[in-house]
Motif scaffolding. Structure first.
Motif, short mmCIF file in Angstrom:
data_model
loop_
_atom_site.label_atom_id
_atom_site.label_comp_id
_atom_site.label_asym_id
_atom_site.label_seq_id
_atom_site.Cartn_x
_atom_site.Cartn_y
_atom_site.Cartn_z
N TYR A 78 0.86 -1.00 0.13
CA TYR A 78 0.04 -0.12 0.44
C TYR A 78 1.05 1.41 0.24
CZ TYR A 78 -4.11 -2.83 1.07
OH TYR A 78 -5.11 -4.23 1.26
N THR A 240 -10.31 3.64 11.14
CA THR A 240 -9.80 3.76 10.42
C THR A 240 -8.72 4.82 10.00
OG1 THR A 240 -11.15 4.76 9.09
CG2 THR A 240 -10.98 2.45 8.66
N SER A 241 -9.02 6.12 10.26
CA SER A 241 -7.80 7.42 10.26
C SER A 241 -7.27 7.45 11.82
CB SER A 241 -8.88 8.53 9.66
OG SER A 241 -10.17 8.70 10.52
N CYS A 254 -3.95 7.31 7.37
CA CYS A 254 -5.34 6.69 6.81
C CYS A 254 -5.47 5.67 6.61
CB CYS A 254 -5.91 7.36 5.59
SG CYS A 254 -6.74 8.82 6.23
N PHE A 255 -6.23 4.61 7.19
CA PHE A 255 -5.86 2.61 6.75
C PHE A 255 -6.90 2.34 6.03
CE2 PHE A 255 -3.94 3.95 11.02
CZ PHE A 255 -3.03 4.22 10.79
N THR A 256 -6.89 0.92 5.98
CA THR A 256 -7.85 0.25 4.21
C THR A 256 -8.91 0.14 5.58
OG1 THR A 256 -6.63 -1.52 5.23
CG2 THR A 256 -6.30 -0.66 3.26
N ASP A 257 -10.16 -0.21 4.67
CA ASP A 257 -11.22 -0.70 5.70
C ASP A 257 -11.92 -1.99 5.91
OD1 ASP A 257 -13.51 -0.57 7.34
OD2 ASP A 257 -14.87 0.29 5.55
N GLY A 264 -15.85 6.51 7.01
CA GLY A 264 -14.39 6.75 7.17
C GLY A 264 -14.52 8.34 7.34
N LEU A 290 -7.42 10.15 2.14
CA LEU A 290 -8.96 9.03 2.26
C LEU A 290 -9.30 8.28 1.38
CD1 LEU A 290 -11.15 11.26 3.38
CD2 LEU A 290 -10.81 9.68 4.89
N LYS A 293 -5.12 5.70 1.82
CA LYS A 293 -5.49 4.43 2.82
C LYS A 293 -3.90 4.03 2.51
CE LYS A 293 -9.91 3.85 2.37
NZ LYS A 293 -11.48 3.27 1.70
#
Length: 411
Positions: A78, A240-241, A254-257, A264, A290, A293
């Motif tokens: 990522y 997620t953040s 920010c990260f994945t969901d 988010g 966003l 991510k």
């Protein structure tokens, strides 16, 4: 421009949120804090580490690079916009996203797992928090449950009593050894069957592929096993953040969901509001962050600019993209007086015969944006104003020097 007349005689009833903001601001205006107009960071820094660019050896896979540096394949994929693959990497170098914001509300001793981050932070009193990657539960039936737990047991070379879904029938006890999915270390939590453990499938670390537990690299599991103690708290969160207010600005990651919970953007906006950063939030375009991510921590409000007026000592300023913002304290140093009309949410700015009335954002209504984003706002115990727009309107000469991030003002 003339100041609106008669505002002192108007009757006004504040909404609870607005009233709280005004009371806080009046506290600062009345001298409630000696640093009323200064940037206020959080009580302690939540930033750890620095991003690194490392060389990739010929034939080396991204998984091998990740594991060698204590990260996961997915995290590096990522961060570098690369496919999740065990094949050799063509790039000669990759970025290791080692700069991280650790979670708020951390215990003195304990663990906080963040499922979207596919990792956890280990806290020990007096030590810098450490981050370790994990594999978390699959979406759906086996997703890892959020909640607050404690460490109940620590077992070396555990047996695995396979549940029904494993399909082992009556012969469901797997002894310690290479075929045991728990590996050689088990840290059991205060919920039946839930724990953190080693694995015989290390390439899965960083994915959402377990049956609910949190898998670690074998070498990480042995390290963590020796550090944690029974009774330690283990929080499992879904963030997620994350936002942090530091001395040099505002940082966001920010990260994945993985469980497709959505919301988010709303969660990110709520963090800005909680940290008294709503005014800055409305100036930012965080859509790319966003969407990406990628787990990289970025500084979105930078406290690295300065204002220099007629050779006087430099004064601090904030940057949001290409825009520069100055605090009320800086305006005072420039000889610009401020008179706040809180009921009408405006501020009169005056220097000699020059004056202007600027809208002042006090509420946190999402989408309540003024034309051209030209307003003042309150944040972190200070009033903030767009520098260039203000100086242009008041016909005060200025020059921006990009190389030194300095706004030169002639007063």
């Amino acid at each position: 421009m003339k100041h609106p007349s008669g505002f002192k005689r108007k009757q006004w009833r504040a909404r609870p949120r607005l009233a709280a903001l005004l009371c806080c601001f009046l506290f600062f205006l009345c001298g409630g804090s000696s640093s009323a107009q200064d940037w206020q960071a959080e009580n302690s820094s939540r930033l750890i580490g620095q991003d690194q660019t490392i060389s990739v050896m010929s034939g080396q896979s991204l998984y091998e690079v990740a594991r060698a540096h204590g990260y996961s394949l997915e995290l590096l994929a990522y961060a570098n916009n690369l496919p999740i693959s065990l094949a050799p990497v063509r790039q000669k170098s990759v970025v290791i996203p080692s700069r991280r914001i650790f979670p708020s509300g951390a215990p003195e001793n304990g663990i906080i797992v963040n499922l979207p981050e596919r990792g956890f932070y280990l806290f020990r009193k007096g030590e810098t928090p450490r981050f370790f990657p994990v594999a978390v539960g699959q979406p759906g039936r086996f997703q890892t449950p959020e909640g607050q737990y404690v460490v109940r047991e620590k077992v070396v070379n555990p047996e695995w009593v396979a549940p029904e879904w494993a399909g082992l029938g009556e012969d469901n006890v797997v002894p310690a050894g290479p075929n045991n999915p728990l590996g050689d270390r088990w840290i059991g939590l205060s919920s039946a069957g839930l724990g953190m453990h080693s694995t015989n499938n290390p390439s899965s670390i960083g994915s959402a592929s377990s049956h609910g537990c949190m898998r670690m690299y074998p070498e990480v599991a042995r390290t963590v096993f020796d550090l944690v103690e029974t009774g330690w708290p283990v929080g499992i969160r879904y963030e997620t953040s994350r936002v942090a207010v530091e001395k040099d600005g505002v940082y966001v990651v920010c990260f994945t969901d993985p469980y497709n919970k959505g919301g988010g953007q709303e969660r990110l906006a709520a963090q800005f509001q909680e940290l008294d950063l709503t005014g800055f939030y409305h100036l930012l375009d965080l859509s790319d962050l966003l969407e990406s991510k990628d787990g990289k921590t970025r500084r979105v409000v930078e406290l690295d600019a300065q204002v220099v007026a007629d050779g006087k000592p430099a004064l601090p300023a904030a940057r949001v993209g290409k825009r520069v913002f100055v605090s009320g304290k800086t305006l005072e140093s420039l000889g610009i007086q401020q008179s706040f009309d809180l009921p009408n949410q405006t501020v009169l700015l005056k220097k000699g015969e020059l004056e202007m009335v600027m809208p002042l954002r006090l509420t946190d209504k999402k989408g309540d944006k003024l034309p051209n984003k030209t307003w003042g706002f309150l944040s972190r115990g200070a009033a903030w104003f767009p520098a260039k727009e203000l100086l242009q309107t008041m016909a005060i000469p200025y020059k921006w020097e990009g190389s030194s991030k300095t706004l030169l003002v002639q007063i």
